[in-house]
Design a protein around this motif. Structure first.
Motif: not given
Length: 425
Positions: A103, A107, A111, A117, A120, A185
């Motif tokens: 994960k 993420k 980015q 998204t 986070y 998140e």
């Protein structure tokens, strides 16, 4: 040609069913398979936790194409190992599969490539998380970094419960293995949509969008599961929104992986939240979804094997996917107690009667055949799937078929697609 499918669930049963419809396929082998898959494929034992075990089976069988169903073989690098031995395999490399297996990696990738998204933070210790949590307003989402069989996402109503959940992930008390990283998140509100695409590493061909129902209880209550039911309709996403997702999420993801010299070949599953500020990526999977595959493939009219080969050969742009109009659903029949502790080994009756309902296919998720009898062998037991001219017809057929099936402790959600049914028409 001979096709070998790795896996043992409802997704793999649906894949075997779709593969069996291809004029190019002479034999289907599934490793290890299940009680339902054994009716359309030859099942052989393989330990999906062991590269050596899987490679031994594939070396013995010499398939023309290997299709990887679940995530664990991808994480172990089965596609890399097969390609190095000259076998054709449908699925991403171990590095490319990190979009699902980490994960934190996913993420940071989102980015880097400006793909929408949730906000986070990736934390490597409870102390680091204590500082980062102050930047988030409850509710907060806490995620295990690695594979967690659908149990690694915790929605927390307060910072204190988020810290507790994260500590449990770091210590291993929640999932049984210690997490090296934990992702937190912001919580996103909206409807979830599963947007799956075939890809050859450059081109992208979308499958039908679908909506899964993760919670065990009706009205989306109770703990998360691997999915209790799913539906597709022609109106789930407007055509303009599908194009937006394709060009702003799916295609940039595939292009970004290629740019980073980790080309992604196979199925890219984009788990999206449709928010007030537009679609946001919740997660990526590096393989077909379960139970999404069971509903989606019911409406596929073109040859799945040809499309998969086009992905492997880098010529997906020459292939067109064709879909039947209307709707399809898959409703899961699970064991009592799932997703917690449950018992198995109960006889299942009514499968033949259920299969005779028009438009219905019964896909086995957790079954075993013993002495000409099908027994329960998992938490999610069956995916009773149906297509129809519209959602109401597909649902009616699925629930009619479920009415024919019996096993001790059988549980189903009776509100699959309730969001779509309550929308004004």
């Amino acid at each position: 040609m001979k096709v070998l499918i790795l896996g043992s669930g409802g997704r793999e049963h649906a894949l075997a069913w779709a593969v069996s419809r291809s004029a190019r396929v002479t034999e289907i082998v599934c490793a290890p398979g299940n009680g339902g898959i054994a009716q359309i494929a030859r099942c052989v034992f393989a330990n999906l936790n062991s590269l050596d075990s899987m490679l031994s089976v594939i070396e013995a069988e010499q398939p023309g194409l290997t299709i990887v169903g679940p995530e664990l073989p991808l994480a172990l690098g089965i596609v890399d190992a097969l390609q190095s031995r000259g076998f054709r395999a449908f699925g991403p490399s171990r590095e490319a599969a990190m979009l699902e297996t980490s994960k934190g990696f996913a993420k940071r990738f989102l980015q880097r490539h400006n793909i929408p998204t949730a906000r986070y933070a990736v934390c490597t210790s409870p102390e680091e998380l204590e500082k980062a949590i102050e930047m988030f307003h409850p509710p907060v989402v806490v995620k295990a970094d690695g594979l967690a069989a659908g149990k690694g996402v915790i929605i927390c109503d307060s910072r204190a419960t988020a810290l507790e959940a994260a500590r449990d992930l770091f210590s291993g008390s929640l999932l049984g293995a210690r997490e090296q990283q934990v992702v937190i998140e912001e919580f996103l509100s909206g409807d979830e949509v599963s947007f799956l695409c075939l890809t050859d590493g450059k081109h992208v061909a979308p499958l039908l969008p679908a909506q899964d129902h993760k919670r065990i209880g009706e009205g989306d209550t109770g703990p998360n599961t691997g999915g209790m039911g799913v539906y597709t309709t022609d109106t789930l996403l407007e055509p303009g929104m599908q194009e937006w997702i394709l060009h702003h999420i799916a295609q940039p993801t595939i292009q970004g992986m290629a740019d980073e010299e980790t080309p992604f070949v196979g199925v890219l599953y984009c788990g999206l939240m449709m928010t007030a500020r537009g679609p946001q990526v919740l997660e990526f999977n590096a393989r077909f979804g379960d139970p999404e595959t069971q509903a989606i493939l019911l409406r596929l009219e073109s040859d799945l094997v040809e499309a998969m080969e086009a992905c492997v050969d880098g010529r997906l742009s020459e292939t067109e996917l064709r879909w039947a109009p209307g709707a399809s659903v898959s409703v899961i029949a699970s064991s009592e107690g799932y997703p917690g502790r449950y018992k198995t080994g109960f006889p299942i009756t009514g499968l033949d009667e259920a299969s005779r309902v028009p438009g219905v296919q019964v896909f086995h998720s957790g079954t075993v055949r013993k002495e000409d009898q099908i027994l329960t062998a998992g938490g999610r037991v069956l995916g009773v799937s149906a297509s129809g001219e519209d959602l109401e017809e597909a649902l009616s057929r699925a629930y009619q078929a479920l009415g024919e099936i019996r096993f001790q402790g059988m549980y189903i959600r009776r509100d699959i697609a309730y969001r779509a049914l309550r929308r004004p028409r």
